[in-house]
Design an enzyme around this catalytic site. Structure first.
Site, PDB file in Angstrom:
ATOM      1  N   HIS A 136      55.693-109.233  31.001  1.00  0.00           N
ATOM      2  CA  HIS A 136      55.096-110.235  30.116  1.00  0.00           C
ATOM      3  C   HIS A 136      55.646-111.607  30.501  1.00  0.00           C
ATOM      4  O   HIS A 136      56.732-111.710  31.073  1.00  0.00           O
ATOM      5  CB  HIS A 136      55.446-109.941  28.665  1.00  0.00           C
ATOM      6  CG  HIS A 136      54.792-108.716  28.128  1.00  0.00           C
ATOM      7  ND1 HIS A 136      54.702-108.471  26.767  1.00  0.00           N
ATOM      8  CD2 HIS A 136      54.214-107.645  28.735  1.00  0.00           C
ATOM      9  CE1 HIS A 136      54.082-107.321  26.577  1.00  0.00           C
ATOM     10  NE2 HIS A 136      53.785-106.797  27.751  1.00  0.00           N
TER      11      HIS A 136
ATOM     12  N   GLU B 269      57.072-114.026  28.873  1.00  0.00           N
ATOM     13  CA  GLU B 269      58.413-114.363  28.387  1.00  0.00           C
ATOM     14  C   GLU B 269      59.482-113.609  29.169  1.00  0.00           C
ATOM     15  O   GLU B 269      60.539-114.159  29.487  1.00  0.00           O
ATOM     16  CB  GLU B 269      58.550-114.044  26.893  1.00  0.00           C
ATOM     17  CG  GLU B 269      57.597-114.821  26.003  1.00  0.00           C
ATOM     18  CD  GLU B 269      56.240-114.134  25.790  1.00  0.00           C
ATOM     19  OE1 GLU B 269      55.557-114.501  24.827  1.00  0.00           O
ATOM     20  OE2 GLU B 269      55.866-113.241  26.583  1.00  0.00           O
TER      21      GLU B 269
ATOM     22  N   CYS C  95      55.624-110.637  21.708  1.00  0.00           N
ATOM     23  CA  CYS C  95      55.640-109.264  21.212  1.00  0.00           C
ATOM     24  C   CYS C  95      57.086-108.842  20.939  1.00  0.00           C
ATOM     25  O   CYS C  95      58.028-109.540  21.342  1.00  0.00           O
ATOM     26  CB  CYS C  95      54.991-108.329  22.232  1.00  0.00           C
ATOM     27  SG  CYS C  95      56.048-107.942  23.640  1.00  0.00           S
TER      28      CYS C  95
ATOM     29  N   CYS D  72      59.409-108.840  24.016  1.00  0.00           N
ATOM     30  CA  CYS D  72      59.790-110.184  24.455  1.00  0.00           C
ATOM     31  C   CYS D  72      60.776-110.826  23.479  1.00  0.00           C
ATOM     32  O   CYS D  72      61.698-111.525  23.899  1.00  0.00           O
ATOM     33  CB  CYS D  72      58.550-111.038  24.638  1.00  0.00           C
ATOM     34  SG  CYS D  72      57.512-110.453  26.009  1.00  0.00           S
TER      35      CYS D  72
END
Length: 154
Positions: free
Chosen positions: A55, A57, A85, A88
């Site tokens: 992801h 991040e 999420c 993250c």
């Protein structure tokens, strides 16, 4: 909103669009900043890396840690194009990031086919049977790891 905010979100958005055009990942980006200096501006790389943890991040934290040669990003802030999420959020907590700015929400992501509600409901205990997790204790081969760590870090 200040020009700095705009700049950091724009960098994340531009990196994300570039990555989407190359097939690297989906519509999520992040910029990490320390004292006004951009440390990392990235899009997610899940497709490129065949990595569900890539992801934006996560990628940004990895890049920032390598660039700054530290796992402590407590003097950094992150600008995420979408609400992070739980995974993250976890990595940002491990990295000691104290300030997170985000634009789109989890509902926006869900409306576009990127729902993380299965993670959120698992973590809040409302759907505990997502997968079977079993504790197998008292294993010498695993227990020795703690002693080895202590010996190596005295």
């Amino acid at each position: 909103m200040s020009n700095e905010f705009n700049k950091y979100f724009k960098l994340a958005s531009e990196a994300t669009i570039e990555g989407m055009k190359k097939g690297h990942g989906g519509p999520f980006g992040a910029t990490i900043v320390r004292n006004g200096e951009v440390i990392a501006a990235v899009g997610n790389t899940m497709m490129r890396d065949t990595d569900p943890s890539a992801h934006a991040e996560m990628v940004a934290v990895r890049e920032a840690c390598k660039k700054l040669d530290t796992m402590d990003l407590s003097d950094c802030e992150i600008y995420a194009t979408c609400e992070p999420c739980p995974m993250c959020v976890g990595v940002m907590m491990w990295a000691n990031i104290k300030k997170v700015y985000y634009s789109s929400t989890r509902d926006d992501a869900g409306a576009n086919g990127f729902s993380d509600m299965h993670l959120r409901t698992y973590l809040d205990g409302s759907t505990p049977d997502v997968f079977d997790m079993e504790h197998i204790g008292e294993r010498e081969d695993c227990d020795v790891l703690w002693e080895t760590f202590k010996e190596l870090n005295q």
